[in-house]
Scaffold this motif. Structure first.
Motif, PDB file in Angstrom:
ATOM      1  N   ASP A 236      14.649  -1.351  -8.827  1.00 24.59           N
ATOM      2  CA  ASP A 236      13.524  -0.720  -8.965  1.00 24.59           C
ATOM      3  C   ASP A 236      13.179  -1.124 -10.460  1.00 24.59           C
ATOM      4  O   ASP A 236      11.616  -1.371 -10.281  1.00 24.59           O
ATOM      5  CB  ASP A 236      14.055   0.859  -9.463  1.00 24.59           C
ATOM      6  CG  ASP A 236      12.808   1.738  -9.497  1.00 24.59           C
ATOM      7  OD1 ASP A 236      12.194   1.776  -8.691  1.00 24.59           O
ATOM      8  OD2 ASP A 236      12.752   2.558 -10.267  1.00 24.59           O
TER       9      ASP A 236
ATOM     10  N   ASN B 258       8.861  -3.166 -10.762  1.00 22.12           N
ATOM     11  CA  ASN B 258       8.165  -2.376 -11.282  1.00 22.12           C
ATOM     12  C   ASN B 258       7.505  -3.428 -12.623  1.00 22.12           C
ATOM     13  O   ASN B 258       6.301  -3.096 -13.168  1.00 22.12           O
ATOM     14  CB  ASN B 258       8.637  -1.088 -11.993  1.00 22.12           C
ATOM     15  CG  ASN B 258       8.369  -0.162 -10.792  1.00 22.12           C
ATOM     16  OD1 ASN B 258       7.626  -0.149 -10.000  1.00 22.12           O
ATOM     17  ND2 ASN B 258       9.327   1.089 -11.011  1.00 22.12           N
TER      18      ASN B 258
ATOM     19  N   GLN C  50      15.381   5.951 -10.777  1.00 22.25           N
ATOM     20  CA  GLN C  50      14.431   5.213 -10.245  1.00 22.25           C
ATOM     21  C   GLN C  50      12.933   5.863 -10.587  1.00 22.25           C
ATOM     22  O   GLN C  50      12.866   7.157 -10.805  1.00 22.25           O
ATOM     23  CB  GLN C  50      14.364   5.005  -8.833  1.00 22.25           C
ATOM     24  CG  GLN C  50      14.131   6.104  -7.952  1.00 22.25           C
ATOM     25  CD  GLN C  50      14.185   5.919  -6.473  1.00 22.25           C
ATOM     26  OE1 GLN C  50      13.269   5.729  -5.646  1.00 22.25           O
ATOM     27  NE2 GLN C  50      15.500   5.790  -5.883  1.00 22.25           N
TER      28      GLN C  50
ATOM     29  N   ARG D 123       6.937   6.938  -7.045  1.00 20.42           N
ATOM     30  CA  ARG D 123       6.090   5.920  -6.268  1.00 20.42           C
ATOM     31  C   ARG D 123       4.691   6.648  -6.055  1.00 20.42           C
ATOM     32  O   ARG D 123       4.627   7.722  -5.974  1.00 20.42           O
ATOM     33  CB  ARG D 123       6.675   5.546  -5.310  1.00 20.42           C
ATOM     34  CG  ARG D 123       8.295   4.641  -5.477  1.00 20.42           C
ATOM     35  CD  ARG D 123       8.883   4.239  -4.282  1.00 20.42           C
ATOM     36  NE  ARG D 123       8.223   3.206  -3.806  1.00 20.42           N
ATOM     37  CZ  ARG D 123       8.137   1.918  -4.414  1.00 20.42           C
ATOM     38  NH1 ARG D 123       9.097   1.651  -5.393  1.00 20.42           N
ATOM     39  NH2 ARG D 123       7.520   0.824  -4.030  1.00 20.42           N
TER      40      ARG D 123
END
Lengths: 782, 343, 170
Positions: B36, B40, B118, B121
């Motif tokens: 994750d 990112n 996480q 999104r």
């Protein structure tokens, strides 16, 4: 009996061992010392005037070796299509204006990625934002923002804005035809924006060395790339060499000239160092070319027995900011309309409409899946209205062998009728059709059928393929071919043909391919003609070498060439078994007695030998193809009627590719196309808003995974044959089969649920909406 | 390729990691499986100056403690969970949830703690911003919200998409957190703030150290479903997890936890539907009614191409199936198929 | 004469990777991904770089025998560890049974997904010698293939695990 040793056999791929051991060198793997990293500056706006570009800060950054803008180019335009009516329309970098998000404005070459990215960030561009338009119907309206002026010739014909091109054609009298029809219906269909999904990113390495440009680029036609690159660089073709590399998938997306290819070349010429540009996956999704979304209006008139009397088709293409292949897809949508069924009266109009979206490229099938989805869906509706089953209505209208097409082409031994019959029987369509809807329960099955036809190897630059077969002293052969193996297996197929013609063990056939300096010109792997065109050239070249050797042997044996036979590189005289001579000895004899002739075979081929060029894109006049492939596909789906979730359980492809040179490679093509059609049907969609791409990743652009693939069966309808020493006819098998199965899926969903979907993708949401509509209608009737 | 330089620390214990994180402040991020954080960082949703990798720390195998609680180190890989006999026996819903995460490689890399921690999104910010959406959104510290142009609340309606979090909440699990002040425990649900801007309630220097799943009560049953368009390699459109217990009559619901993930900034407990369920006889009609109530109670954000109304439609049906499965398992009538994985 | 630019502050470190049984020492920055180190520094370009986003599986390698995405793995975190790449599957010229099965079933077309597929499937077969079709799909769901439609790949894994699938190609 025609005894063949290699052609018609499922031989393993020639390139297989390299690919399974990691030895295969793709463009991204080529390394040269001193290579610089190139990057492109792209437009953040969908439509804007460029008022000022200042590259001075980028140039001043340590590690930056060159920065280019349009001022550093020769201003030569290029286009996917380059004809008098549709001249090249796009520069390699934006000049004064950007017309879509991601359009290329400048490029840098630097010592590493980070420096290149910093340099891009330091380029100052001042924009004046212009109104933009994204929907083709909006763009056609008078007063819409002008992406491109309507084509001057089209301006006189239709009153719309932003029309990049128009195809208008037909025959007979459709009005009269509709008047004579027993049943007429009109439907509108839409196919959405999808992309190719090649796994290898766009990548180019260019090296200007000793007045020669060496290029390694991921492509599907090295000679097209060479021509376009040389042209925009204002170099002779011979000054540009596109090297062979393995290619990690193309599907139509790697034939246009891309700005990064020019920029890598130009930056290398300016710096004297190799320059590599690799597109990120986001760039490929948001700035490179996708396929073509079409709006299709279909009006069809039929007799009571289902015979088509008249058809009127209008296709509107959301073509993006430049011409790309937008004017080609509206020509092709006509072609894919008229191939499979007799249409006595046809009126066709295709419009390519410019919008502030990225430019469009060919994509596997290039208009065929879209138009077949529309026509085959409507045909099933018509059949149901008339009480005819899906097989019968297709057989009623299917073209027969040796039928003449209205454009002057002939379908030769086209096996469509057999395809429909075999598919209908194998999938038991007539018995099963209509059962799903009537079944109870929340999980329903349905079966559907779809038909398509496809052309093969039409006349587009470079129009023909040459092949050279060089015999080595030991009797083995080296084949020089420009054919590029993008995964379809061209090297294997060509090796099989050469081995067959030369009676050589296939291990003795080595292929040198797709290098523009060392191999003859080739049509490339993008117009579905390689097995036919390059294959026949290879057949001829190998035959040419064989004939030279056999003539020499016949002379030596004092017999006729027909009296000879070959086994394991040894020529025997049938009349006198004591007489034999190995290839090795014949070649030595040739060198000794024929002024050094080392035995080189030469072959070349071109479709439509009596036709000068491709038919008119605007009027469709002129002959198009001498290789029409046909297919009938079925799909069995399962739909959860509570959630609308649907999947394909089984697909069947029955096709006429003439004959398969390598049946396993043909099956490879079938399976790949079924998988791609599944993606089209259910999963894949480029989501855009105001010209921006919302899902530039494979997480959110949902290509099928291993879970989605259905069982895929196939059967060949053999209509042609291979005879050593004679020209042969094979037909397309790598593109068209994304079409019938898409239509079959739509028809199967209808069969399972009664929901007729008029647009792709077939999302659970649409299916559920349709089911609810049916439920409402049922309640109202009750 | 990450296009900026950062420092890397590789501490040997979580305590060292915690101290490093506290020292480096907001510029540091912790890296476990990396699946994750690294994407990112590549798209620069986050741009830490220091990455504190936990790669040098080896997790212990999950264990059952004397009170029956299953203790799972936060660094346990998702693949370990899906294959662990203990997890499959003691908390099969967690094994199932882990099995549903992404693709095999991600499960081999990703950890349970990382899955819980996480980021949220959103189609817009989960991509490079070289030329698309150049102006930073609220989440990136800017002044715009692309999916919701009228969002003037300086917030972020991104979606928290962990597949394991709904299952853990439905199991009543807790997390153990190591921080500067020592170790603390709290329910998994309290790990989430409900804000898309800063979705996790973790203080400076705090790191998840373990997940603790309590022993199942008698007549406990579970149901789990991840709705998505594809099998594998995908986040959910909606993730449904239910844990319930039945009374001795095998029909009346004694208590339930009903959780929906991947539709809001955090996993949502459907407390009203849970209450309606408690004391109710879970027959077919009641289950359908409860599932409909659940679909009504949840207020999903449209995301990743899915509309609010379809997400609700989908939840209504799959929640019914999930509830039926949970009830059947609680009765001990779960079939072999839905007792384990159903691929 | 121009002044020598100031030496930049470096946070590079020396790591050792055992790739296909051979140790390589490389100097990497924290930001370097394993795929960059394998391809650019060690020169093993068989591992493919398809998306850099962890979404296609082309870069799959075995890290301590587990299939991982080398585009989402920090090289600096792999110091001292064992790696297997596509170049390490054959023993000399002798292909692994899985490699041979890929050839026999036509499971290779463009070949770009093939290295990742092979490694995901190798990891599966080493753990589960006779996998079911569902287990094969679950193991390969993180590897995209655009050419084959996957069926030939499933057949290849079944052939390699000696489950009654015979070669399609000769």
């Amino acid at each position: 009996m025609n005894q063949l040793n290699y052609v018609g056999k499922s031989l393993r791929r020639k390139d297989g061992p390299d690919k399974i051991t990691g030895r295969a060198v793709y463009s991204q793997d080529v390394k040269l010392p001193g290579t610089l990293v190139g990057r492109l500056l792209r437009s953040p706006h969908a439509h804007a005037r460029i008022l000022r570009i200042d590259t001075s800060k980028a140039m001043a950054l340590p590690g930056v070796k060159a920065v280019i803008t349009i001022d550093d180019t020769k201003g030569i335009k290029h286009g996917f299509v380059e004809t008098p009516r549709y001249p090249p329309d796009q520069e390699v970098l934006a000049r004064g204006r950007v017309r879509h998000v991601g359009e290329e404005i400048a490029a840098v070459a630097a010592i590493d990625q980070i420096t290149a990215q910093r340099a891009i960030d330091l380029i100052e561009v001042e924009y004046e934002i212009l109104p933009a338009v994204f929907d083709p119907l909006e763009a056609m309206k008078p007063g819409a923002p002008e992406v491109q002026p309507t084509h001057p010739k089209v301006r006189a014909e239709v009153p719309y804005s932003n029309i990049g091109g128009r195809t208008a054609t037909g025959w007979g009298d459709v009005e009269k035809g509709f008047a004579e029809s027993d049943y007429v219906r009109e439907d509108r269909f839409e196919s959405h924006l999808r992309t190719h999904g090649y796994l290898e990113p766009q990548v180019t390495l260019a090296h200007w060395e000793n007045d020669k440009l060496n290029v390694w680029t991921s492509s599907m036609g090295t000679f097209v790339k060479r021509a376009k690159l040389a042209k925009v660089l204002d170099l002779p073709y011979s000054a540009v060499r596109i090297h062979k590399t393995y290619v990690g998938g193309t599907f139509g997306g790697k034939i246009d000239l891309y700005s990064h290819e020019y920029c890598a070349a130009r930056l290398s010429m300016l710096t004297g160092r190799p320059v590599r540009i690799v597109a990120t996956r986001e760039e490929i999704f948001s700035a490179y070319r996708h396929g073509q979304p079409l709006i299709m209006e279909i009006k069809t008139g039929v007799k009571k027995d289902g015979t088509i009397v008249a058809q009127q088709v209008r296709a509107i293409n959301n073509a993006g900011a430049f011409r790309g292949s937008g004017v080609v897809v509206i020509f092709l949508a006509w072609g894919f309309t008229m191939i499979p069924y007799r249409i006595p009266n046809l009126a066709y109009e295709g419009l390519s409409v410019h919008t502030n979206n990225p430019v469009r490229a060919p994509q596997r099938g290039h208009g065929c899946p879209q138009i077949r989805f529309a026509i085959e869906s409507q045909l099933d509706t018509i059949a149901e209205e008339l009480g005819i089953d899906p097989v019968t209505i297709r057989l009623r209208n299917a073209r027969k062998p040796r039928e003449q097409l209205p454009n002057g082409d002939n379908v030769h031994e086209g096996g469509l009728i057999d395809c429909i019959k075999v598919a209908g029987e194998k999938a038991d369509v007539v018995r099963r059709y209509g059962k799903g809807r009537k079944a109870g329960g929340t999980v329903r099955r349905g079966i559907g059928m779809g038909v398509s036809g496809y052309f093969g190897g039409s006349l587009i630059y470079p129009n023909g393929s040459g092949v050279i077969v060089k015999m080595a002293d030991d009797g083995s052969a080296t084949v020089l071919t420009g054919a590029i193996d993008v995964g379809q297996g061209s090297e294997t197929v060509i090796a099989q043909i050469v081995a067959e013609e030369l009676f050589l063990p296939i291990e003795d056939v080595k292929i040198v391919s797709s290098d523009t300096d060392t191999t003859p010109q080739d049509i490339g792997a993008w117009i579905s003609g390689m097995t036919y065109v390059t294959g026949n050239a290879a057949r001829q070249a190998a035959g040419n070498a064989r004939d030279k050797m056999l003539q020499l042997a016949a002379q030596r044996f004092n017999c006729g060439v027909d009296d000879l036979y070959v086994a394991d590189k040894v020529v025997y005289n049938r009349l006198d078994p004591a007489q034999s001579m190995s290839y090795r000895d014949i070649i030595a004899l040739s060198i000794a007695t024929r002024r050094g002739d080392t035995v080189i075979g030469e072959g070349f081929w071109r479709t439509m030998r009596d036709v000068p060029t491709h038919p008119s894109l605007a009027t469709t006049k002129g002959r198009w193809s001498e290789n029409y492939a046909f297919s009938c596909q079925t799909a069995e789906v399962e739909v959860d009627t509570e959630t609308g979730e649907a999947r394909v359980l089984k697909a069947l492809t029955v096709h006429d590719c003439g004959f398969p040179v390598n049946p396993a490679l043909v099956k490879n093509q079938v399976d790949g196309q079924v998988s791609m059609a599944l993606g089209h049907a259910f999963l894949e969609e480029i989501m855009m808003k105001d010209g921006y791409t919302l899902n530039p990743t494979w997480l959110d652009y949902r290509m099928p995974t291993i879970h989605e693939m259905a069982e895929s069966d196939d059967a060949d309808v053999i209509t042609e044959e291979y005879v050593v020493g004679k020209p042969y006819r094979t037909k397309e098998v790598g593109e068209g089969l994304v079409s019938g199965v898409l239509a079959a899926i739509a028809n199967a969903i209808y069969d399972a649920t009664g929901v007729r979907l008029h647009s792709t993708p077939f999302t659970p949401e649409k299916i559920l909406k349709g089911l609810r509509q049916l439920e409402r209608e049922r309640r109202e009737r009750a | 390729m990450i296009l900026y330089d950062f420092d890397l620390e590789r501490p040997n214990t979580l305590e060292e990691a915690s101290a490093l994180l506290r020292d480096k402040g907001a510029d540091a991020r912790v890296l476990a499986g990396g699946t994750d954080l690294l994407p990112n960082m590549r798209v620069e949703v986050v741009r830490p100056a220091t990455v504190v990798s936990l790669g040098a720390i080896t997790p212990r195998d999950p264990v059952r403690e004397t009170d029956g609680t299953v203790r799972i180190d936060a660094l346990t890989r998702l693949a370990t969970l899906e294959g662990s006999d203990l997890i499959r026996a003691a908390c099969p819903m967690l094994a199932e949830a882990a099995h549903r995460v992404a693709g095999n490689q991600i499960r081999q890399m990703g950890t349970l703690g990382g899955n819980l921690c996480q980021e949220t999104r959103c189609l817009y910010y989960n991509q490079k911003h070289d030329y698309q959406f150049k102006a930073p959104c609220y989440k990136r510290g800017g002044e715009v919200c692309y999916p919701y142009p009228n969002n003037d609340r300086d917030t972020c309606w991104s979606v928290y998409m962990s597949d394991t979090a709904p299952a853990l909440i439905a199991l009543g699990a807790e997390v153990e957190i190591v921080g500067p002040g020592g170790t603390r425990r709290q329910p998994v649900e309290q790990l989430f703030t409900g804000s898309g801007l800063t979705p996790h309630a973790l203080g400076a220097g705090e790191i998840l150290s373990a997940v603790l799943v309590p022993p199942a009560e008698p007549r406990f049953g579970w149901g789990y479903h991840k709705s998505s368009r594809r099998g594998g390699l995908e986040f959910g459109m909606a993730v449904m997890a239910v844990g319930l217990t039945l009374d001795g009559d095998g029909a009346t619901c004694r208590g339930a936890r009903m959780v929906i993930g991947a539709v809001r900034e955090k996993p949502i407990r459907l407390t009203a539907t849970e209450q309606a369920m408690t004391g109710a006889k879970l027959d077919e009609a009641k289950i359908a009614e409860l599932a409909a109530a659940a679909a009504k109670e949840i207020n999903p954000l449209p995301h990743h191409g899915f509309t609010k109304s379809y997400i609700r439609d989908n939840i209504k049906i799959h929640m019914r199936r999930v509830l039926s499965e949970a009830t059947a398992r609680a009765r001990g009538t779960g079939t072999a198929e839905n007792g384990g994985h159903h691929d | 004469m121009t002044e020598t630019p100031k030496r930049p502050k470096s946070n590079s470190r020396l790591i050792a990777l055992c790739v296909n049984g051979e140790w390589h020492e490389v100097t990497v920055k924290p930001r370097h991904m394993l795929v960059e180190v394998l391809r650019e520094m060690i020169g093993l370009t068989g591992t493919k770089d398809g998306c850099e986003q962890g979404t296609c599986g082309a870069c799959t390698v075995l890290l301590d025998e587990r299939p991982v995405l080398s585009c989402m793995t920090l090289a600096a975190d792999c110091d001292g560890r064992q790696l297997r790449t596509v170049e390490g599957l054959a023993e000399g010229e002798k292909l692994s049974v899985l490699q041979q099965a890929f050839l026999d079933q036509g499971a290779v077309q463009c070949g770009f997904c093939t290295p990742g597929m092979l490694l995901s499937a190798t990891a599966l077969l080493e753990r589960t010698p006779k996998p079911t079709t569902d287990e094969i799909k679950k193991a390969l769901e993180g590897n995209l293939c655009r050419c084959t439609g996957y069926n030939a790949i499933v057949a290849a894994v079944l052939q390699a695990s000696d489950q009654g699938v015979t070669p399609l190609m000769k």
